[in-house]
Design a protein around this motif. Sequence first.
Motif, PDB file in Angstrom:
ATOM      1  N   MET A 106      22.635  40.150  29.609  1.00 38.05           N
ATOM      2  CA  MET A 106      23.550  41.180  30.095  1.00 38.05           C
ATOM      3  C   MET A 106      24.031  40.849  31.512  1.00 38.05           C
ATOM      4  SD  MET A 106      23.035  45.256  30.076  1.00 38.05           S
ATOM      5  CE  MET A 106      21.797  45.261  31.331  1.00 38.05           C
ATOM      6  N   GLN A 107      23.140  40.383  32.346  1.00 39.34           N
ATOM      7  CA  GLN A 107      23.529  40.013  33.702  1.00 39.34           C
ATOM      8  C   GLN A 107      24.542  38.873  33.685  1.00 39.34           C
ATOM      9  OE1 GLN A 107      19.688  39.141  35.350  1.00 39.34           O
ATOM     10  NE2 GLN A 107      19.542  41.137  36.334  1.00 39.34           N
ATOM     11  N   ARG A 108      24.312  37.910  32.817  1.00 36.72           N
ATOM     12  CA  ARG A 108      25.192  36.748  32.743  1.00 36.72           C
ATOM     13  C   ARG A 108      26.608  37.166  32.346  1.00 36.72           C
ATOM     14  NH1 ARG A 108      22.313  32.768  29.552  1.00 36.72           N
ATOM     15  NH2 ARG A 108      21.406  32.192  31.531  1.00 36.72           N
ATOM     16  N   ILE A 109      26.722  37.961  31.314  1.00 41.12           N
ATOM     17  CA  ILE A 109      28.044  38.310  30.799  1.00 41.12           C
ATOM     18  C   ILE A 109      28.780  39.264  31.749  1.00 41.12           C
ATOM     19  CG2 ILE A 109      27.482  40.308  29.343  1.00 41.12           C
ATOM     20  CD1 ILE A 109      29.618  37.339  28.233  1.00 41.12           C
ATOM     21  N   THR A 110      28.042  40.119  32.445  1.00 42.54           N
ATOM     22  CA  THR A 110      28.705  41.061  33.344  1.00 42.54           C
ATOM     23  C   THR A 110      29.176  40.400  34.643  1.00 42.54           C
ATOM     24  OG1 THR A 110      26.572  41.794  34.222  1.00 42.54           O
ATOM     25  CG2 THR A 110      27.538  43.088  32.419  1.00 42.54           C
ATOM     26  N   ARG A 111      28.736  39.192  34.904  1.00 46.39           N
ATOM     27  CA  ARG A 111      29.210  38.466  36.093  1.00 46.39           C
ATOM     28  C   ARG A 111      30.539  37.755  35.858  1.00 46.39           C
ATOM     29  NH1 ARG A 111      23.335  36.127  37.337  1.00 46.39           N
ATOM     30  NH2 ARG A 111      22.513  37.911  38.447  1.00 46.39           N
ATOM     31  N   LEU A 112      30.889  37.533  34.608  1.00 44.22           N
ATOM     32  CA  LEU A 112      32.129  36.805  34.323  1.00 44.22           C
ATOM     33  C   LEU A 112      33.383  37.513  34.843  1.00 44.22           C
ATOM     34  CD1 LEU A 112      31.520  35.174  30.851  1.00 44.22           C
ATOM     35  CD2 LEU A 112      31.925  34.042  33.028  1.00 44.22           C
ATOM     36  N   PRO A 113      33.507  38.842  34.702  1.00 43.35           N
ATOM     37  CA  PRO A 113      34.691  39.481  35.298  1.00 43.35           C
ATOM     38  C   PRO A 113      34.765  39.283  36.819  1.00 43.35           C
ATOM     39  CG  PRO A 113      33.698  40.954  33.716  1.00 43.35           C
ATOM     40  CD  PRO A 113      32.752  39.794  33.889  1.00 43.35           C
ATOM     41  N   LEU A 114      33.616  39.307  37.480  1.00 39.13           N
ATOM     42  CA  LEU A 114      33.590  39.078  38.930  1.00 39.13           C
ATOM     43  C   LEU A 114      34.057  37.661  39.261  1.00 39.13           C
ATOM     44  CD1 LEU A 114      30.138  40.733  39.734  1.00 39.13           C
ATOM     45  CD2 LEU A 114      32.406  41.704  40.132  1.00 39.13           C
ATOM     46  N   LEU A 115      33.583  36.704  38.476  1.00 37.66           N
ATOM     47  CA  LEU A 115      33.994  35.316  38.675  1.00 37.66           C
ATOM     48  C   LEU A 115      35.498  35.158  38.464  1.00 37.66           C
ATOM     49  CD1 LEU A 115      33.426  32.269  39.069  1.00 37.66           C
ATOM     50  CD2 LEU A 115      32.989  32.168  36.597  1.00 37.66           C
ATOM     51  N   MET A 116      35.999  35.701  37.364  1.00 32.09           N
ATOM     52  CA  MET A 116      37.428  35.556  37.076  1.00 32.09           C
ATOM     53  C   MET A 116      38.287  36.293  38.109  1.00 32.09           C
ATOM     54  SD  MET A 116      37.414  33.380  34.772  1.00 32.09           S
ATOM     55  CE  MET A 116      39.182  33.247  34.864  1.00 32.09           C
ATOM     56  N   ASP A 117      37.814  37.432  38.582  1.00 30.37           N
ATOM     57  CA  ASP A 117      38.550  38.156  39.620  1.00 30.37           C
ATOM     58  C   ASP A 117      38.624  37.326  40.900  1.00 30.37           C
ATOM     59  OD1 ASP A 117      39.883  40.512  40.689  1.00 30.37           O
ATOM     60  OD2 ASP A 117      38.053  40.816  41.870  1.00 30.37           O
ATOM     61  N   THR A 118      37.528  36.697  41.259  1.00 32.89           N
ATOM     62  CA  THR A 118      37.515  35.841  42.445  1.00 32.89           C
ATOM     63  C   THR A 118      38.449  34.654  42.267  1.00 32.89           C
ATOM     64  OG1 THR A 118      35.255  36.505  42.954  1.00 32.89           O
ATOM     65  CG2 THR A 118      36.043  34.478  43.983  1.00 32.89           C
ATOM     66  N   ILE A 119      38.416  34.046  41.093  1.00 34.37           N
ATOM     67  CA  ILE A 119      39.316  32.916  40.830  1.00 34.37           C
ATOM     68  C   ILE A 119      40.767  33.371  40.917  1.00 34.37           C
ATOM     69  CG2 ILE A 119      40.090  31.270  39.065  1.00 34.37           C
ATOM     70  CD1 ILE A 119      37.147  31.090  38.154  1.00 34.37           C
ATOM     71  N   CYS A 120      41.071  34.529  40.370  1.00 34.52           N
ATOM     72  CA  CYS A 120      42.444  35.069  40.453  1.00 34.52           C
ATOM     73  C   CYS A 120      42.869  35.279  41.911  1.00 34.52           C
ATOM     74  CB  CYS A 120      42.565  36.395  39.700  1.00 34.52           C
ATOM     75  SG  CYS A 120      42.697  36.236  37.915  1.00 34.52           S
ATOM     76  N   GLN A 121      41.957  35.796  42.716  1.00 39.25           N
ATOM     77  CA  GLN A 121      42.274  36.029  44.125  1.00 39.25           C
ATOM     78  C   GLN A 121      42.551  34.732  44.874  1.00 39.25           C
ATOM     79  OE1 GLN A 121      39.328  38.479  46.058  1.00 39.25           O
ATOM     80  NE2 GLN A 121      39.296  39.924  44.357  1.00 39.25           N
ATOM     81  N   LYS A 122      41.925  33.648  44.450  1.00 36.56           N
ATOM     82  CA  LYS A 122      42.080  32.352  45.128  1.00 36.56           C
ATOM     83  C   LYS A 122      43.198  31.496  44.528  1.00 36.56           C
ATOM     84  CE  LYS A 122      38.375  33.090  47.620  1.00 36.56           C
ATOM     85  NZ  LYS A 122      38.427  33.351  49.032  1.00 36.56           N
ATOM     86  N   THR A 123      43.807  31.968  43.449  1.00 31.38           N
ATOM     87  CA  THR A 123      44.858  31.203  42.772  1.00 31.38           C
ATOM     88  C   THR A 123      46.226  31.681  43.253  1.00 31.38           C
ATOM     89  OG1 THR A 123      43.443  30.986  40.827  1.00 31.38           O
ATOM     90  CG2 THR A 123      45.787  30.577  40.501  1.00 31.38           C
ATOM     91  N   PRO A 124      47.128  30.760  43.586  1.00 26.39           N
ATOM     92  CA  PRO A 124      48.467  31.174  44.017  1.00 26.39           C
ATOM     93  C   PRO A 124      49.151  32.029  42.938  1.00 26.39           C
ATOM     94  CG  PRO A 124      48.137  28.828  44.410  1.00 26.39           C
ATOM     95  CD  PRO A 124      46.958  29.298  43.625  1.00 26.39           C
ATOM     96  N   LYS A 125      49.685  33.161  43.368  1.00 26.29           N
ATOM     97  CA  LYS A 125      50.261  34.121  42.424  1.00 26.29           C
ATOM     98  C   LYS A 125      51.510  33.615  41.720  1.00 26.29           C
ATOM     99  CE  LYS A 125      48.294  38.212  44.601  1.00 26.29           C
ATOM    100  NZ  LYS A 125      47.018  37.700  44.437  1.00 26.29           N
ATOM    101  N   ASP A 126      52.158  32.618  42.250  1.00 28.89           N
ATOM    102  CA  ASP A 126      53.379  32.108  41.635  1.00 28.89           C
ATOM    103  C   ASP A 126      53.116  30.916  40.702  1.00 28.89           C
ATOM    104  OD1 ASP A 126      52.639  30.406  43.671  1.00 28.89           O
ATOM    105  OD2 ASP A 126      54.672  30.117  44.444  1.00 28.89           O
ATOM    106  N   SER A 127      51.846  30.681  40.364  1.00 30.69           N
ATOM    107  CA  SER A 127      51.519  29.529  39.521  1.00 30.69           C
ATOM    108  C   SER A 127      51.229  29.968  38.083  1.00 30.69           C
ATOM    109  CB  SER A 127      50.301  28.788  40.077  1.00 30.69           C
ATOM    110  OG  SER A 127      49.142  29.575  39.926  1.00 30.69           O
ATOM    111  N   ALA A 128      51.371  29.032  37.164  1.00 30.65           N
ATOM    112  CA  ALA A 128      51.045  29.289  35.753  1.00 30.65           C
ATOM    113  C   ALA A 128      49.546  29.565  35.607  1.00 30.65           C
ATOM    114  CB  ALA A 128      51.455  28.104  34.895  1.00 30.65           C
ATOM    115  N   ARG A 129      48.757  28.953  36.450  1.00 28.57           N
ATOM    116  CA  ARG A 129      47.309  29.172  36.416  1.00 28.57           C
ATOM    117  C   ARG A 129      46.942  30.621  36.697  1.00 28.57           C
ATOM    118  NH1 ARG A 129      44.500  24.600  39.846  1.00 28.57           N
ATOM    119  NH2 ARG A 129      45.235  22.881  38.608  1.00 28.57           N
ATOM    120  N   TYR A 130      47.724  31.266  37.554  1.00 23.60           N
ATOM    121  CA  TYR A 130      47.442  32.661  37.889  1.00 23.60           C
ATOM    122  C   TYR A 130      47.591  33.552  36.656  1.00 23.60           C
ATOM    123  CZ  TYR A 130      47.579  37.203  40.150  1.00 23.60           C
ATOM    124  OH  TYR A 130      47.316  38.503  40.505  1.00 23.60           O
ATOM    125  N   GLU A 131      48.627  33.329  35.888  1.00 24.39           N
ATOM    126  CA  GLU A 131      48.850  34.119  34.671  1.00 24.39           C
ATOM    127  C   GLU A 131      47.719  33.889  33.666  1.00 24.39           C
ATOM    128  OE1 GLU A 131      51.014  36.593  34.276  1.00 24.39           O
ATOM    129  OE2 GLU A 131      51.547  36.160  36.358  1.00 24.39           O
TER     130      GLU A 131
END
Length: 142
Positions: A106-131
């Motif tokens: 449960m701890q492992r799976i609940t950390r994934l949204p936090l990880l993806m949110d952090t990656i989104c914050q660090k990804t340029p918003k105008d890139s295909a990677r951001y989408e």
Amino acid sequence: MTKTEHHSSLSSNITDAHTGQQKFFKELEERHQQSIAIDDISDIVCKHAQSNFDPYVTYCSNEVYQQRTLQRLVSKNPVFKEVLTRIEGHPDCRNLPMISFLILPMQRITRLPLLMDTICQKTPKDSARYEACKRALQAVSK
């Protein structure tokens, strides 16, 4: 321990969750083998969140029952308590209590949204990677 206590309460559907997690980690490992510096995992997270993470919903939903069952067995079944104490003391368990193993998925799976949110914050918003990252965040947040 009864069969019901073992299957429905303590171990729940851990085998299904483990199978999905193995597929997920295998694909992450393959990406890592391609390049030590992984530049994106959004596609992997999105794919597995949509296809392999359903067992986690069930597993996480049963967490309260797992804790209650474990507590009941420890307090009312001296043989169970004795065996559990021996198992927890084994070097492979590093003196960790059983509950730590039950909540780990449960701890492992609940950390994934936090990880993806952090990656989104660090990804340029105008890139295909951001989408792609946003899609992965939405998928794993479900």
